[in-house]
Design a protein around this motif. Structure first.
Motif, mmCIF file in Angstrom:
data_model
loop_
_atom_site.group_PDB
_atom_site.id
_atom_site.type_symbol
_atom_site.label_atom_id
_atom_site.label_comp_id
_atom_site.label_asym_id
_atom_site.label_seq_id
_atom_site.Cartn_x
_atom_site.Cartn_y
_atom_site.Cartn_z
ATOM 1 N N ASP A 187 -17.327 -42.917 50.125
ATOM 2 C CA ASP A 187 -17.508 -42.234 48.829
ATOM 3 C C ASP A 187 -16.646 -41.304 48.354
ATOM 4 O OD1 ASP A 187 -20.069 -43.377 48.883
ATOM 5 O OD2 ASP A 187 -21.280 -41.809 49.768
ATOM 6 N N THR B 296 -15.887 -38.310 45.830
ATOM 7 C CA THR B 296 -16.617 -37.467 45.082
ATOM 8 C C THR B 296 -15.478 -36.244 44.238
ATOM 9 O OG1 THR B 296 -18.613 -37.284 46.330
ATOM 10 C CG2 THR B 296 -18.235 -35.373 44.749
ATOM 11 N N GLN C 271 -15.405 -32.910 42.182
ATOM 12 C CA GLN C 271 -16.289 -31.785 41.714
ATOM 13 C C GLN C 271 -15.328 -30.697 41.115
ATOM 14 O OE1 GLN C 271 -19.639 -30.842 43.241
ATOM 15 N NE2 GLN C 271 -19.421 -29.371 41.763
ATOM 16 N N THR D 55 -20.144 -32.920 38.881
ATOM 17 C CA THR D 55 -19.621 -33.963 39.925
ATOM 18 C C THR D 55 -19.753 -35.237 39.730
ATOM 19 O OG1 THR D 55 -19.680 -34.135 42.175
ATOM 20 C CG2 THR D 55 -21.741 -33.892 41.343
ATOM 21 N N THR E 254 -19.505 -39.128 41.586
ATOM 22 C CA THR E 254 -19.365 -39.924 42.928
ATOM 23 C C THR E 254 -19.140 -41.410 42.650
ATOM 24 O OG1 THR E 254 -20.378 -38.297 44.185
ATOM 25 C CG2 THR E 254 -20.179 -40.243 45.221
ATOM 26 N N THR F 116 -18.889 -44.877 45.177
ATOM 27 C CA THR F 116 -18.621 -45.591 46.533
ATOM 28 C C THR F 116 -17.742 -46.621 46.481
ATOM 29 O OG1 THR F 116 -20.959 -45.189 46.805
ATOM 30 C CG2 THR F 116 -19.872 -46.702 48.452
ATOM 31 N N VAL G 163 -14.521 -41.936 37.519
ATOM 32 C CA VAL G 163 -15.558 -40.676 37.538
ATOM 33 C C VAL G 163 -15.326 -40.096 36.187
ATOM 34 C CG1 VAL G 163 -16.334 -38.633 38.648
ATOM 35 C CG2 VAL G 163 -16.018 -40.683 39.996
ATOM 36 N N GLY H 179 -14.514 -36.605 50.110
ATOM 37 C CA GLY H 179 -14.934 -38.008 50.777
ATOM 38 C C GLY H 179 -13.792 -38.864 51.398
#
Length: 136
Positions: A63, A65, A67, A79, A81, A83, A93, A120
């Motif tokens: 993952d 992420t 933020q 945030t 995320t 995968t 993102v 991550g």
């Protein structure tokens, strides 16, 4: 208002902050940013609309992420995320939020510093852009 982006690929380890090397638009005196740095400083009280997007690859699975941090603290709901199922896949993102800055006085400085960090797994970000607009 400020609109900034990064024009080159940047490798970001876990916990690292994105940098933005180009301030495309910078108007008014409510948001400060030095090109090539990660920090955006909100200098006036009020509400700010913050939007962020990035495209990246990773050399490992897991993952990723991104933020938004305000003064080093995660902003709830700001945030994104993805995968990574196969190393080298291209992912992206994007998120948007509103940030509040309280008024300052001679004893309290309520300016806020915003940064965007990775968690991550490490990534190679090929695109990163942010827009910050003072609403009121």
């Amino acid at each position: 208002m400020i609109s900034a982006y990064n024009s080159t690929t940047q490798t970001l380890a876990v916990g690292a902050s994105y940098t933005f090397d180009t301030n495309r638009i910078a108007t008014g005196c409510t948001v400060g940013h030095v090109a090539g740095t990660p920090a955006f400083v909100l200098t006036k009280p009020g509400y700010y609309y913050v939007s962020f997007n990035t495209t990246f690859t990773s050399q490992t699975t897991g993952d990723v992420t991104v933020q938004l941090l305000k003064d080093g603290t995660a902003v709830p709901g700001a945030t994104g995320t993805q995968t990574i199922a196969t190393a080298g896949d291209i992912s992206s993102v994007a998120f948007a939020t509103i940030v509040k800055v309280l008024p300052s006085c001679c004893a309290i400085d309520n300016t806020a510093t915003l940064t965007f960090t990775v968690d991550g797994v490490a990534i190679d970000a090929t695109v990163a852009a942010v827009n910050i607009t003072k609403l009121c």
